[in-house]
Design a protein around this motif. Structure first.
Motif, PDB file in Angstrom:
ATOM      1  N   THR A 272      -7.877   1.191   6.311  1.00 53.61           N
ATOM      2  CA  THR A 272      -9.191   1.046   5.666  1.00 53.61           C
ATOM      3  C   THR A 272      -9.132   1.442   4.195  1.00 53.61           C
ATOM      4  OG1 THR A 272      -9.785   3.296   6.362  1.00 53.61           O
ATOM      5  CG2 THR A 272     -10.467   1.475   7.804  1.00 53.61           C
TER       6      THR A 272
ATOM      7  N   GLN B 158      -8.726  -0.140   1.457  1.00 54.35           N
ATOM      8  CA  GLN B 158      -9.460  -0.993   0.528  1.00 54.35           C
ATOM      9  C   GLN B 158     -10.858  -1.353   1.035  1.00 54.35           C
ATOM     10  OE1 GLN B 158      -8.236  -1.157  -2.314  1.00 54.35           O
ATOM     11  NE2 GLN B 158      -6.335  -2.316  -2.534  1.00 54.35           N
TER      12      GLN B 158
ATOM     13  N   GLN C 104     -12.703  -4.872   2.737  1.00 56.72           N
ATOM     14  CA  GLN C 104     -11.717  -5.429   3.657  1.00 56.72           C
ATOM     15  C   GLN C 104     -11.140  -4.343   4.545  1.00 56.72           C
ATOM     16  OE1 GLN C 104      -8.970  -6.829   0.499  1.00 56.72           O
ATOM     17  NE2 GLN C 104      -7.416  -5.465   1.376  1.00 56.72           N
TER      18      GLN C 104
ATOM     19  N   THR D  63      -7.875  -3.862   7.514  1.00 57.71           N
ATOM     20  CA  THR D  63      -6.699  -4.458   8.143  1.00 57.71           C
ATOM     21  C   THR D  63      -6.665  -4.072   9.614  1.00 57.71           C
ATOM     22  OG1 THR D  63      -5.464  -4.315   6.068  1.00 57.71           O
ATOM     23  CG2 THR D  63      -4.191  -4.676   8.074  1.00 57.71           C
TER      24      THR D  63
ATOM     25  N   ARG E 147      -0.321  -7.925  11.686  1.00 63.85           N
ATOM     26  CA  ARG E 147      -1.457  -7.458  10.888  1.00 63.85           C
ATOM     27  C   ARG E 147      -2.265  -8.620  10.317  1.00 63.85           C
ATOM     28  NH1 ARG E 147       0.187  -3.500   6.884  1.00 63.85           N
ATOM     29  NH2 ARG E 147       2.212  -3.255   7.898  1.00 63.85           N
TER      30      ARG E 147
ATOM     31  N   ILE F  98      -6.003  -9.169   7.704  1.00 67.72           N
ATOM     32  CA  ILE F  98      -7.130  -8.598   6.963  1.00 67.72           C
ATOM     33  C   ILE F  98      -8.409  -9.310   7.380  1.00 67.72           C
ATOM     34  CG2 ILE F  98      -8.180  -8.320   4.678  1.00 67.72           C
ATOM     35  CD1 ILE F  98      -5.330  -8.161   3.550  1.00 67.72           C
TER      36      ILE F  98
ATOM     37  N   ASP G 166     -12.056  -9.733   5.952  1.00 74.05           N
ATOM     38  CA  ASP G 166     -12.653  -9.551   4.638  1.00 74.05           C
ATOM     39  C   ASP G 166     -14.125  -9.954   4.674  1.00 74.05           C
ATOM     40  OD1 ASP G 166     -12.862  -9.041   1.935  1.00 74.05           O
ATOM     41  OD2 ASP G 166     -11.119 -10.263   1.384  1.00 74.05           O
TER      42      ASP G 166
ATOM     43  N   GLY H  20      -8.220 -10.767  -2.969  1.00 69.20           N
ATOM     44  CA  GLY H  20      -9.525 -10.204  -2.646  1.00 69.20           C
ATOM     45  C   GLY H  20     -10.462 -10.131  -3.825  1.00 69.20           C
TER      46      GLY H  20
ATOM     47  N   SER I 136      -5.883  -6.230  -4.855  1.00 69.81           N
ATOM     48  CA  SER I 136      -5.942  -6.761  -3.488  1.00 69.81           C
ATOM     49  C   SER I 136      -5.301  -8.149  -3.514  1.00 69.81           C
ATOM     50  CB  SER I 136      -7.400  -6.848  -3.015  1.00 69.81           C
ATOM     51  OG  SER I 136      -7.466  -7.374  -1.702  1.00 69.81           O
TER      52      SER I 136
ATOM     53  N   ARG J 112      -6.457 -13.733   5.170  1.00 67.90           N
ATOM     54  CA  ARG J 112      -7.744 -13.066   5.347  1.00 67.90           C
ATOM     55  C   ARG J 112      -8.616 -13.887   6.288  1.00 67.90           C
ATOM     56  NH1 ARG J 112      -8.301  -9.469   0.939  1.00 67.90           N
ATOM     57  NH2 ARG J 112      -6.534  -9.750  -0.501  1.00 67.90           N
TER      58      ARG J 112
END
Length: 489
Positions: free
Chosen positions: A9, A11, A17, A19, A50, A52, A54, A98, A103, A108
């Protein structure tokens, strides 16, 4: 349709966003497997797990921050912790940035207003706790990385007592009095709730031990809550007769204790040799270590050593061998070798072989520096009591522990329990005391004067049931110092 776990967390506040990872949060490879091929293979597998999630903005510092528990906005009381779960997310998948180079391009998933997608409902799967898990014993010893506790701001910081200016960006931590009061409130709440008798601290301002120093400020604030004289600190400059015994970096380690529970005995010892601090390079990289023997009223004692080894991210003269251990691994190996030998030499002059190594060693559980300690007879207490899934730190969405508790051979049987109190690493960094990158509403709604997100490292607490020596004339303790004084040799 699958359930995914929150694994980062960092970002969340700045770019909206979070992850997530399939199959649970991601383990730091060298925390669970050997450096080299095995670690690199696990890293490659992690990279495929993984994703993201967003928000629908390409701007910074969104208000409200929409991703949090229960589809409600993020706040000091409604967090989003590592390990929390989300499933059935619908959205548009794009490979893009991002909205800022901080970012960068990545896959995403954007659910808001896309293909009928709605705000994801993150489910709490990793509860906050108001107190650490019990560890038993008659003595509790802890360690906490303070993430730069400085009561000096701007460009007024020096490198040690009366040292040169640390430069225009030398002061760390809080930028001003407003931020510092917020930081101090969280720090005092965390330490008070840890309920320990001895506490090793890492990353406190290196400005001596006088009434204006950061360590004096911290102990004064603790005593204002717990009662006058409840806490004291070790002054290694007075104890060793050296100025800046713990080095001339901007930060240092420290030792706090409760005089009603323990008294410092023997000599305050500092490991600040060139071999240890430079770690085989031409410049100081490891912070000097401190060791102090403490004794309970029944004369049972333990030697506590607090440490802060060189970080993985930078360092002149260091190399990254690409085996997953990061930069400066060889420097940390030398530090571990030097520290183990030093502790075996009875640096406190008490004859006590019961040694507890604490602090931020900047090495994960399977890395070479930890292997050095194991070969020297120390036990990795976190692994022994908490297993392979233990963690105190998250970096780049991967979890492990850089903060260690290692017991010498004679001490191991006297350990009753160990816990990592997850008040920091799991929490979004935007919930800390800082006011940067926050709207006026954020500054109020995201802050609480509690123990959560006071640092980026979780504290460690060790329970001990120490064996008292047989009473003889030769082992009666020396007179106890007053609060805030160094132990007398």
């Amino acid at each position: 349709p699958q359930t995914m776990s929150v694994t980062e967390t960092f970002q969340l506040g700045r770019f909206g966003q979070v992850t997530v990872a399939s199959g649970g949060r991601l383990a730091q490879p060298t925390n669970v497997t050997a450096p080299g091929g095995a670690a690199l293979a696990l890293q490659a597998a992690n990279d495929l797990r993984r994703l993201i999630i967003d928000d629908d903005l390409q701007t910074q510092n969104p208000d409200p921050i929409v991703f949090a528990r229960g589809a409600a906005p993020l706040s000091a009381s409604n967090t989003l912790r590592g390990g929390d779960a989300v499933s059935g997310v619908v959205g548009v998948m794009t490979f893009t940035w991002g909205g800022n180079s901080a970012s960068p391009n990545a896959w995403r998933l954007r659910p808001l207003g896309a293909l009928g997608g709605t705000l994801p409902t993150f489910v709490a799967a990793n509860a906050r706790t108001s107190a650490p898990a019990p560890v038993g014993g008659t003595l509790r010893v802890g360690a906490l990385n303070l993430l730069n506790y400085f009561n000096t701001f701007g460009s007024a910081c020096t490198l040690g007592v009366d040292g040169p200016s640390a430069g225009p960006n030398g002061c760390r931590g809080a930028n001003n009095t407003t931020e510092f009061e917020r930081q101090a409130a969280k720090t005092v709440a965390a330490i008070t709730s840890m309920n320990v008798d001895v506490l090793g601290i890492v990353e406190v301002e290196n400005d001596g031990y006088g009434s204006a120093s950061a360590i004096f400020d911290l102990v004064s604030r603790l005593n204002a809550v717990a009662g006058a004289g409840t806490w004291a600190f070790i002054d290694p400059d007075a104890g060793t007769g050296q100025v800046n015994a713990l080095g001339s970096d901007a930060i240092k380690v420290g030792l706090l204790y409760k005089p009603a529970k323990v008294r410092p005995i023997g000599s305050t010892a500092v490991l600040n040799t060139v071999a240890f601090v430079n770690g085989g390079t031409g410049s100081p990289l490891n912070r000097p270590a401190i060791a102090q023997a403490f004794q309970q009223p029944n004369r049972a004692g333990v030697v506590v050593s607090v440490n802060h080894f060189k970080s993985k991210g930078s360092g002149t003269g260091c190399v990254d061998l690409g085996d997953g251990q990061g930069n400066c691994n060889a420097v940390r190996v030398v530090a571990a070798q030097q520290l183990a030998s030093w502790l075996a030499s009875d640096p406190t002059r008490t004859g006590d072989t019961d040694a507890l190594v604490l602090g931020d060693l900047n090495a994960y559980a399977r890395e070479d520096p930890i292997s050095v300690f194991l070969s020297a007879g120390f036990t990795n207490l976190i692994e022994q009591f908490n297993g392979a899934s233990a963690y105190s730190y998250g970096f780049n969405g991967q979890w492990g522990y850089l903060d260690h508790a290692l017991a010498s051979t004679s001490l191991r049987s006297q350990i009753t329990g160990v816990t990592e109190w997850h008040i920091n690493a799991d929490e979004p960094s935007i919930l800390d005391y800082n006011t940067e990158f926050k709207t006026p509403n954020h500054i109020t709604s995201l802050f609480a004067p509690d123990q959560f997100r006071v640092s980026d490292h979780d504290p460690i607490i060790v329970g001990l049931s120490l064996t008292a020596p047989r009473p003889t004339r030769s082992n009666w303790p020396t007179p106890a110092p007053g609060p805030g004084e160094a132990s007398r040799p």
